[in-house]
Design a protein around this motif. Sequence first.
Motif, mmCIF file in Angstrom:
data_model
loop_
_atom_site.group_PDB
_atom_site.id
_atom_site.type_symbol
_atom_site.label_atom_id
_atom_site.label_comp_id
_atom_site.label_asym_id
_atom_site.label_seq_id
_atom_site.Cartn_x
_atom_site.Cartn_y
_atom_site.Cartn_z
ATOM 1 N N ASP A 9 0.833 -1.205 0.000
ATOM 2 C CA ASP A 9 0.000 0.000 0.000
ATOM 3 C C ASP A 9 0.871 1.261 0.000
ATOM 4 O OD1 ASP A 9 -2.461 1.325 -0.089
ATOM 5 O OD2 ASP A 9 -2.504 1.568 2.091
ATOM 6 N N MET A 10 1.808 1.282 -0.967
ATOM 7 C CA MET A 10 2.782 2.359 -1.030
ATOM 8 C C MET A 10 2.798 2.966 -2.428
ATOM 9 S SD MET A 10 6.823 1.924 -0.121
ATOM 10 C CE MET A 10 6.395 0.955 1.302
ATOM 11 N N SER A 11 2.917 4.273 -2.501
ATOM 12 C CA SER A 11 3.045 4.942 -3.791
ATOM 13 C C SER A 11 4.501 4.877 -4.255
ATOM 14 C CB SER A 11 2.617 6.404 -3.681
ATOM 15 O OG SER A 11 3.538 7.113 -2.886
ATOM 16 N N GLN A 12 4.724 5.159 -5.541
ATOM 17 C CA GLN A 12 6.093 5.220 -6.040
ATOM 18 C C GLN A 12 6.876 6.294 -5.303
ATOM 19 O OE1 GLN A 12 5.832 5.810 -10.295
ATOM 20 N NE2 GLN A 12 5.927 3.609 -10.681
ATOM 21 N N GLU A 13 6.227 7.413 -5.032
ATOM 22 C CA GLU A 13 6.890 8.513 -4.343
ATOM 23 C C GLU A 13 7.335 8.110 -2.943
ATOM 24 O OE1 GLU A 13 3.921 8.803 -5.902
ATOM 25 O OE2 GLU A 13 4.443 10.096 -7.584
ATOM 26 N N GLU A 14 6.488 7.383 -2.245
ATOM 27 C CA GLU A 14 6.842 6.933 -0.900
ATOM 28 C C GLU A 14 8.014 5.961 -0.950
ATOM 29 O OE1 GLU A 14 4.706 5.045 3.075
ATOM 30 O OE2 GLU A 14 3.526 5.345 1.262
ATOM 31 N N LEU A 15 7.993 5.070 -1.933
ATOM 32 C CA LEU A 15 9.089 4.117 -2.073
ATOM 33 C C LEU A 15 10.396 4.829 -2.379
ATOM 34 C CD1 LEU A 15 10.154 1.235 -2.165
ATOM 35 C CD2 LEU A 15 9.413 1.116 -4.547
ATOM 36 N N LEU A 16 10.366 5.810 -3.254
ATOM 37 C CA LEU A 16 11.612 6.505 -3.578
ATOM 38 C C LEU A 16 12.132 7.294 -2.381
ATOM 39 C CD1 LEU A 16 11.579 9.837 -4.409
ATOM 40 C CD2 LEU A 16 10.028 8.913 -6.080
ATOM 41 N N LEU A 17 11.241 7.816 -1.556
ATOM 42 C CA LEU A 17 11.690 8.511 -0.343
ATOM 43 C C LEU A 17 12.366 7.552 0.620
ATOM 44 C CD1 LEU A 17 8.705 10.930 0.316
ATOM 45 C CD2 LEU A 17 11.019 11.542 -0.414
ATOM 46 N N ARG A 18 11.887 6.331 0.678
ATOM 47 C CA ARG A 18 12.487 5.330 1.571
ATOM 48 C C ARG A 18 13.811 4.795 1.045
ATOM 49 N NH1 ARG A 18 8.074 1.257 4.088
ATOM 50 N NH2 ARG A 18 6.674 2.818 4.962
ATOM 51 N N THR A 19 13.983 4.824 -0.282
ATOM 52 C CA THR A 19 15.167 4.200 -0.873
ATOM 53 C C THR A 19 16.198 5.182 -1.395
ATOM 54 O OG1 THR A 19 14.151 4.058 -3.065
ATOM 55 C CG2 THR A 19 13.816 2.187 -1.577
ATOM 56 N N GLY A 20 15.787 6.412 -1.659
ATOM 57 C CA GLY A 20 16.715 7.388 -2.221
ATOM 58 C C GLY A 20 16.854 7.275 -3.731
ATOM 59 N N ASN A 21 16.058 6.422 -4.352
ATOM 60 C CA ASN A 21 16.088 6.292 -5.810
ATOM 61 C C ASN A 21 15.246 7.381 -6.446
ATOM 62 O OD1 ASN A 21 17.661 3.816 -6.237
ATOM 63 N ND2 ASN A 21 16.010 2.843 -5.101
ATOM 64 N N LYS A 22 15.450 7.593 -7.736
ATOM 65 C CA LYS A 22 14.672 8.587 -8.477
ATOM 66 C C LYS A 22 13.359 7.966 -8.949
ATOM 67 C CE LYS A 22 18.586 11.213 -10.101
ATOM 68 N NZ LYS A 22 19.264 11.797 -11.244
ATOM 69 N N LEU A 23 12.356 8.805 -9.093
ATOM 70 C CA LEU A 23 11.047 8.334 -9.544
ATOM 71 C C LEU A 23 11.147 7.661 -10.909
ATOM 72 C CD1 LEU A 23 8.033 8.081 -9.100
ATOM 73 C CD2 LEU A 23 7.758 10.363 -10.036
ATOM 74 N N SER A 24 11.940 8.226 -11.801
ATOM 75 C CA SER A 24 12.072 7.632 -13.138
ATOM 76 C C SER A 24 12.676 6.234 -13.056
ATOM 77 C CB SER A 24 12.908 8.522 -14.047
ATOM 78 O OG SER A 24 14.211 8.685 -13.522
ATOM 79 N N TYR A 25 13.587 6.017 -12.118
ATOM 80 C CA TYR A 25 14.226 4.705 -11.948
ATOM 81 C C TYR A 25 13.198 3.685 -11.473
ATOM 82 C CZ TYR A 25 17.653 1.189 -10.510
ATOM 83 O OH TYR A 25 18.376 0.036 -10.366
ATOM 84 N N VAL A 26 12.422 4.049 -10.473
ATOM 85 C CA VAL A 26 11.389 3.147 -9.942
ATOM 86 C C VAL A 26 10.369 2.844 -11.032
ATOM 87 C CG1 VAL A 26 9.516 2.932 -8.256
ATOM 88 C CG2 VAL A 26 11.717 3.872 -7.542
ATOM 89 N N SER A 27 9.968 3.852 -11.761
ATOM 90 C CA SER A 27 9.015 3.666 -12.845
ATOM 91 C C SER A 27 9.573 2.737 -13.924
ATOM 92 C CB SER A 27 8.654 5.021 -13.451
ATOM 93 O OG SER A 27 7.759 4.865 -14.513
ATOM 94 N N ASP A 28 10.828 2.933 -14.297
ATOM 95 C CA ASP A 28 11.470 2.073 -15.296
ATOM 96 C C ASP A 28 11.530 0.624 -14.821
ATOM 97 O OD1 ASP A 28 11.878 4.250 -16.949
ATOM 98 O OD2 ASP A 28 14.032 4.403 -16.538
ATOM 99 N N LEU A 29 11.831 0.422 -13.564
ATOM 100 C CA LEU A 29 11.879 -0.933 -13.023
ATOM 101 C C LEU A 29 10.508 -1.595 -13.074
ATOM 102 C CD1 LEU A 29 14.172 -0.445 -9.894
ATOM 103 C CD2 LEU A 29 14.794 -1.490 -12.081
ATOM 104 N N GLU A 30 9.492 -0.841 -12.725
ATOM 105 C CA GLU A 30 8.146 -1.402 -12.729
ATOM 106 C C GLU A 30 7.665 -1.717 -14.140
ATOM 107 O OE1 GLU A 30 5.369 0.864 -10.430
ATOM 108 O OE2 GLU A 30 6.318 0.269 -8.550
ATOM 109 N N ARG A 31 8.094 -0.946 -15.124
ATOM 110 C CA ARG A 31 7.719 -1.198 -16.509
ATOM 111 C C ARG A 31 8.640 -2.226 -17.161
ATOM 112 N NH1 ARG A 31 8.602 3.283 -19.512
ATOM 113 N NH2 ARG A 31 9.594 4.353 -17.795
#
Length: 59
Positions: A9-31
């Motif tokens: 139950d986490m948004s991409q933004e919340e995950l990136l705040l917890r990990t220090g990764n960029k939103l584009s990186y998380v999005s690329d991984l998910e796609r």
Amino acid sequence: MRRQRKLADMSQEELLLRTGNKLSYVSDLERRTRDPTVKALGQLADGLRIEPSALLIQE
């Protein structure tokens, strides 16, 4: 990874705040247009509070 993030139950933004990764990186991984490094895999698993192996399971 998206499935695990949704289960947490986490948004991409919340995950990136917890990990220090960029939103584009998380999005690329998910796609699945990018593969995570071992370091990023560990960070993402920590951020999601799951075992890294859970991120390797195909959806």
